[in-house]
Design an enzyme around this catalytic site. Structure first.
Site, mmCIF file in Angstrom:
data_model
loop_
_atom_site.group_PDB
_atom_site.id
_atom_site.type_symbol
_atom_site.label_atom_id
_atom_site.label_comp_id
_atom_site.label_asym_id
_atom_site.label_seq_id
_atom_site.Cartn_x
_atom_site.Cartn_y
_atom_site.Cartn_z
ATOM 1 N N GLY A 299 142.102 142.795 8.424
ATOM 2 C CA GLY A 299 142.207 143.306 6.701
ATOM 3 C C GLY A 299 143.241 144.017 6.971
ATOM 4 O O GLY A 299 144.638 143.287 7.680
ATOM 5 N N SER A 300 144.267 144.530 5.509
ATOM 6 C CA SER A 300 145.492 144.809 5.417
ATOM 7 C C SER A 300 145.812 145.612 7.066
ATOM 8 O O SER A 300 145.177 146.155 7.938
ATOM 9 C CB SER A 300 145.566 145.711 4.983
ATOM 10 O OG SER A 300 145.017 147.199 4.689
ATOM 11 N N GLY B 110 144.576 148.354 9.115
ATOM 12 C CA GLY B 110 143.722 148.133 10.456
ATOM 13 C C GLY B 110 144.923 149.129 11.782
ATOM 14 O O GLY B 110 144.341 149.640 12.552
ATOM 15 N N CYS C 260 144.497 134.507 5.609
ATOM 16 C CA CYS C 260 145.432 135.154 6.016
ATOM 17 C C CYS C 260 145.954 134.171 7.422
ATOM 18 O O CYS C 260 147.446 134.799 7.621
ATOM 19 C CB CYS C 260 144.352 135.836 8.271
ATOM 20 S SG CYS C 260 143.102 136.705 7.310
ATOM 21 N N LYS D 73 129.914 146.923 7.432
ATOM 22 C CA LYS D 73 131.232 147.748 5.971
ATOM 23 C C LYS D 73 132.170 146.390 5.479
ATOM 24 O O LYS D 73 132.915 145.956 6.161
ATOM 25 C CB LYS D 73 132.119 148.292 6.027
ATOM 26 C CG LYS D 73 132.123 149.218 5.049
ATOM 27 C CD LYS D 73 133.501 150.417 5.235
ATOM 28 C CE LYS D 73 133.550 150.393 3.763
ATOM 29 N NZ LYS D 73 134.436 149.782 3.154
ATOM 30 N N GLU E 136 142.146 142.535 12.993
ATOM 31 C CA GLU E 136 143.323 140.933 12.542
ATOM 32 C C GLU E 136 143.989 141.276 11.241
ATOM 33 O O GLU E 136 143.534 141.337 10.351
ATOM 34 C CB GLU E 136 141.472 140.133 12.190
ATOM 35 C CG GLU E 136 142.745 138.780 11.932
ATOM 36 C CD GLU E 136 143.587 137.636 12.479
ATOM 37 O OE1 GLU E 136 144.338 137.641 12.065
ATOM 38 O OE2 GLU E 136 143.708 138.132 13.365
ATOM 39 N N GLU F 134 154.068 140.081 4.074
ATOM 40 C CA GLU F 134 152.686 139.102 2.884
ATOM 41 C C GLU F 134 152.672 139.496 2.389
ATOM 42 O O GLU F 134 152.399 140.160 1.318
ATOM 43 C CB GLU F 134 151.909 139.697 4.349
ATOM 44 C CG GLU F 134 150.422 138.776 3.896
ATOM 45 C CD GLU F 134 149.013 139.573 4.209
ATOM 46 O OE1 GLU F 134 148.605 138.556 4.859
ATOM 47 O OE2 GLU F 134 148.936 140.560 4.873
#
Ligand code: UN1
Length: 497
Positions: free
Chosen positions: A225-226, A230, A281, A172, A247, A380
């Protein structure tokens, strides 16, 4: 043009027939129409992957590796085409888009080679006439959920090791870059991967992702992703005991000591902070600078930032492309306000750039007088915004670097070998660079981070195989008698006491 989902070796619309649009962030034009998957499509895709698992698992790994090599060749042939599409769908400048595609080519050949390795090990056993070995086994259906910022490289870190190990996949891609996701899967179709081994579903809805994570036949979830998504995936998957590799965010810092190679540090800081518009990232969003060199460095960075040219990444004149979408633009701008309210000093930038009236451009931004605990130094931002923190010593730099919720990448510029080795030992991130910025990881080494960046797993390198394999320990007793481990050892050797 319309792009469809790929399920069980067939290109199909979503169950409801709905479509959505993928938009170019540089000019807000539609790149293409995309079939929107529903929860019912998740079921079909997982069933297809599950059905394909049996024969893919039994396909000898060297044969699986050969298909990966072919995929690598198809990617090489299509590198320019994919890079152009990547810039249009995601916005990064074309040279970087080529790099994104190259990373997948590198991974294809590296993991193709694993078809003849996938190394396990043997070890001596405690009984005579007995043999022991540990082998890697595939796990089953893997859900691969990836972000838009590296729409070819990041999925390649997950898909290639999963496939060579004998797993099947439901992929996805990010709803921001569905066409890249679809075109990446087309590469596998054209390389001759059997139907059902990889499936792709594209959907902007959260329910589709949730259904994929929850599906009982999905055994592994690999996510980049975020942090918000996650950790939600981990919580949900944890209820079912699924393997999850995460990650997530980063807040990476470059440290510059007084003795650094000044010109090199300036180049590296600009590239790490503003390359990919700060949307890696691994992007540098904190500059930790020793007091002696700080005034000169700030001046040079401000001058160099002033001349960076924003624009469409396909134009050769562009240095910095757009952000991915309007919410990203609003978020970065919100942090410009937060930084000023916290007492940081804006050296340059801090504005939405609307020269063309279209697209999501933000001026590269430098904040001075930042202290280590300000929000702009801790959270972030994922955009072209760099916070400058002054320190007195290497020790203080290490402390500031490590005092952070995230732990992906860090870097130090120094010509002093003792300082460099201290930094290698003490910087507590998953990736450390000496005299290089925070970006630019190569695929043969583990990629991932400590603290809030991940959950202990790594993508890429040999470590990438750990996510997609399970260890099987096999004991072969050819003595013809019952030999009880830990109990009969002495008796069997004939020296029982
Ligand atoms: C990412 O930002 O998620 O090390 C990936 C780098 C690239 C990959 C970044 N090779 O910056």
């Amino acid at each position: 043009m319309k792009f469809q989902n790929y399920i069980g070796g067939k290109w199909v619309d979503g169950a409801s027939g709905a479509i959505y649009h993928s938009v170019n962030p540089a000019n807000e034009e539609i790149v293409g129409e995309v079939a929107q998957a529903e929860v019912a499509d998740v079921d079909s895709a997982v069933e297809a992957a599950s059905a394909a698992f049996h024969s893919w698992r039994l396909t000898p790994a060297p044969r699986r590796g050969e298909i990966l090599y072919r995929a690598g060749q198809v990617l090489k042939d299509r590198k320019e085409e994919l890079a152009q599409l990547l810039t249009r769908e995601m916005g990064k400048v074309i040279a970087e888009a080529r790099g994104d595609a190259q990373e997948a080519i590198d991974m294809a050949f590296y993991m193709g080679g694993e078809g003849r390795r996938l190394l396990g090990y043997t070890a001596p056993v405690e009984m005579p006439n007995k043999f022991g070995m540990a082998v890697r086994e595939p796990i089953g259906v893997c859900a691969i959920i990836t972000p838009w910022n590296f729409p070819i490289a990041v999925p390649s870190w997950k898909i290639f090791p999963a496939l060579v190990a004998g797993n099947t996949i439901v992929y996805k891609p990010s709803p921001e870059t569905p066409i890249l996701g679809i075109e990446f899967v087309r590469v596998f179709e054209d390389a001759g991967l059997p139907p059902g081994v990889i499936n792709v579903i594209t959907a902007p809805s959260v329910e589709v992702g949730q259904a994929l994570v929850r599906h009982p036949k999905v055994r592994v979830i690999s996510f980049t992703g975020s942090t918000k998504t996650g950790t939600a995936i981990a919580a949900e998957a944890g209820k079912f005991g699924k393997k999850v590799a995460l990650e997530m965010g980063g807040k990476n810092a470059i440290t510059v000591l007084d003795d650094a190679n000044f010109d090199l540090a300036v180049e590296a800081i600009l590239w790490s902070a503003f390359g990919t518009t700060g949307q890696r990232c691994t992007a540098c969003s904190r500059l930790i600078v020793q007091k002696g060199i700080a005034p000169k460095l700030k001046e040079a960075l401000t001058e160099r930032t002033r001349v960076l040219r924003l624009g469409d990444g396909l134009l050769p004149s562009t240095d910095v492309g757009p952000l991915i979408n309007r919410p990203a633009l609003d978020k970065v701008h919100k942090y410009a306000g937060i930084g000023q309210a916290e007492g940081a000093r804006l050296l340059i930038g801090g504005k939405i750039h609307s020269a063309t009236g279209r697209g999501f451009f933000y001026e590269p931004t430098l904040f001075d007088n930042v202290t280590a605990n300000m929000r702009i130094a801790q959270e972030e931002i994922f955009g072209p915004m760099l916070s400058i923190i002054e320190v007195a010593s290497l020790e203080e730099a290490v402390e500031v670097n490590n005092n952070c919720n995230y732990g992906l990448s860090s870097s130090i510029f120094t010509e002093n070998v003792n300082a460099a080795f201290r930094a290698m030992r003490d910087l507590s991130t998953g990736i450390v660079y000496i005299n290089h910025g925070t970006t630019g990881a190569e695929i043969q080494f583990p990629f991932g981070g400590t603290r809030g960046t991940g959950n202990g797993h790594r993508d890429a390198g040999q470590a990438g195989l750990e996510v997609f394999t399970e260890w099987k320990s096999i004991y072969v007793d050819y003595s013809g008698r019952l030999q009880r481990a830990q109990i009969d050892t002495d008796a069997i050797l004939g020296n029982a006491n």
